[in-house]
Structures are given as C-alpha cells and as structure tokens.
Design a protein around this motif. Structure first.
Motif, short mmCIF file in Angstrom:
data_model
loop_
_atom_site.label_atom_id
_atom_site.label_comp_id
_atom_site.label_asym_id
_atom_site.label_seq_id
_atom_site.Cartn_x
_atom_site.Cartn_y
_atom_site.Cartn_z
N LEU A 37 -35.87 27.19 -9.42
CA LEU A 37 -34.67 27.57 -10.16
C LEU A 37 -33.71 28.24 -9.18
CD1 LEU A 37 -36.42 28.76 -13.40
CD2 LEU A 37 -34.99 26.74 -13.13
N PRO A 38 -32.41 28.16 -9.42
CA PRO A 38 -31.42 28.58 -8.43
C PRO A 38 -31.28 30.09 -8.26
CG PRO A 38 -30.32 27.92 -10.43
CD PRO A 38 -31.78 27.62 -10.62
N VAL A 39 -32.28 30.69 -7.65
CA VAL A 39 -32.25 32.11 -7.32
C VAL A 39 -32.36 32.20 -5.81
CG1 VAL A 39 -33.51 34.28 -7.51
CG2 VAL A 39 -33.27 32.81 -9.51
N GLN A 40 -31.35 32.81 -5.17
CA GLN A 40 -31.33 32.86 -3.71
C GLN A 40 -32.35 33.83 -3.13
OE1 GLN A 40 -27.44 33.32 -2.02
NE2 GLN A 40 -26.52 32.06 -3.60
N ALA A 41 -32.48 35.01 -3.71
CA ALA A 41 -33.41 36.02 -3.20
C ALA A 41 -33.17 36.31 -1.73
CB ALA A 41 -34.85 35.61 -3.47
N VAL A 42 -31.92 36.52 -1.38
CA VAL A 42 -31.51 36.73 0.01
C VAL A 42 -32.30 37.87 0.67
CG1 VAL A 42 -29.56 37.39 1.48
CG2 VAL A 42 -29.22 35.78 -0.39
N CYS A 43 -32.55 38.94 -0.05
CA CYS A 43 -33.23 40.10 0.55
C CYS A 43 -34.75 40.00 0.49
CB CYS A 43 -32.76 41.39 -0.12
SG CYS A 43 -33.39 41.64 -1.80
N ALA A 50 -29.05 41.54 -5.21
CA ALA A 50 -28.68 41.18 -6.59
C ALA A 50 -28.54 39.67 -6.82
CB ALA A 50 -27.42 41.90 -7.05
N THR A 51 -29.03 38.82 -5.90
CA THR A 51 -28.94 37.38 -6.13
C THR A 51 -29.98 36.90 -7.14
OG1 THR A 51 -30.33 36.88 -4.20
CG2 THR A 51 -27.94 36.91 -3.85
N CYS A 52 -30.86 37.78 -7.58
CA CYS A 52 -31.83 37.41 -8.62
C CYS A 52 -31.50 38.11 -9.94
CB CYS A 52 -33.25 37.75 -8.17
SG CYS A 52 -33.57 39.51 -7.93
N GLN A 53 -30.25 38.60 -10.07
CA GLN A 53 -29.86 39.28 -11.30
C GLN A 53 -30.00 38.34 -12.49
OE1 GLN A 53 -26.03 41.32 -13.52
NE2 GLN A 53 -25.73 40.55 -11.46
N SER A 83 -28.70 43.70 -17.86
CA SER A 83 -28.95 43.17 -16.51
C SER A 83 -30.17 43.82 -15.88
CB SER A 83 -27.75 43.43 -15.59
OG SER A 83 -26.66 42.61 -15.91
N ARG A 84 -30.94 42.99 -15.20
CA ARG A 84 -32.07 43.46 -14.39
C ARG A 84 -32.15 42.59 -13.15
NH1 ARG A 84 -35.86 46.99 -16.88
NH2 ARG A 84 -36.59 47.14 -14.74
N LEU A 85 -32.81 43.09 -12.12
CA LEU A 85 -33.11 42.30 -10.94
C LEU A 85 -34.48 41.68 -11.13
CD1 LEU A 85 -31.88 44.62 -8.04
CD2 LEU A 85 -30.64 42.78 -9.19
N GLY A 86 -34.55 40.36 -11.02
CA GLY A 86 -35.83 39.68 -11.22
C GLY A 86 -36.92 40.16 -10.27
N CYS A 87 -36.53 40.58 -9.08
CA CYS A 87 -37.52 41.05 -8.10
C CYS A 87 -38.16 42.36 -8.50
CB CYS A 87 -36.89 41.16 -6.71
SG CYS A 87 -35.61 42.43 -6.55
#
Length: 106
Positions: A37-43, A50-53, A83-87
C-alpha cells in the motif's frame, strides 16, 4: 499465530482488508508496506516524517499519542483529530476490525 483483520482505505478510496500478525512485533506502517500500500515510511518508523499518517475511522482505543508522534503531527499537513502515525500503532489483538484511511501525500 494469531492474525487480526484490518481495513485500510487507500488514497483513491479503495478499501483493502488485510490480515496482520500479532506475534511478529509489527506496526501498522509495516503492514501497509507488506501489502504494498502507498506508504513511503521515509524515516523507517521513527516517527520523524509523517509519511505513514492515517486517520482512525473505527471506534478503537489506541491510547494517547506519545511525545514523538504528537510532535511530528504538530508539523505535518492534513492532520485531523483522528490522525495517527502508522509506525506508532503496534499490531495487537485489540486491533481486530480496525479501519484506517491513509492521509493525503501532498
């Protein structure tokens, strides 16, 4: 092994019902990545990008945001009350039936 069913609504509004293992120490961001799914998870899951918000759409009690998550969401765009961060959401048996919507990327 125990799995929970989670519904993830992508940025086009398509709902994906996925199985998430509760015995692998995964978080919601990692589950999204596993299902492509389109989640970048850059960090890499450090609550720093916040790319997994996502928005919590169901009535699940996920507890309070930790300080790192709160700080990141303070700076992020498209933030809502749910809002939450998926990570920062560990996969546990309490998430059975969870519904989340991925936040916009732009």
């Amino acid at each position: 092994m125990s799995d929970v069913t989670i519904t993830i609504i992508d940025r086009e509004g398509v709902a994906h019902q996925v199985l998430a293992p509760t015995d692998m120490n995964m978080n919601l961001m990692e589950v999204c990545k596993a299902y492509e799914l389109p989640v970048q998870a850059v960090c890499g899951g450090m609550a720093m990008c916040a790319t997994c918000q996502c928005y919590i759409m169901s009535d699940h009690d996920l507890g309070e945001r930790n300080d790192d998550e709160q700080a990141m969401l303070w700076e992020a765009e498209h933030v809502k009350d749910n809002s939450r961060l998926g990570c920062q959401i560990p996969i546990t048996e309490n998430l059975e039936g969870l519904i989340v919507e991925l936040a916009p990327e732009d």
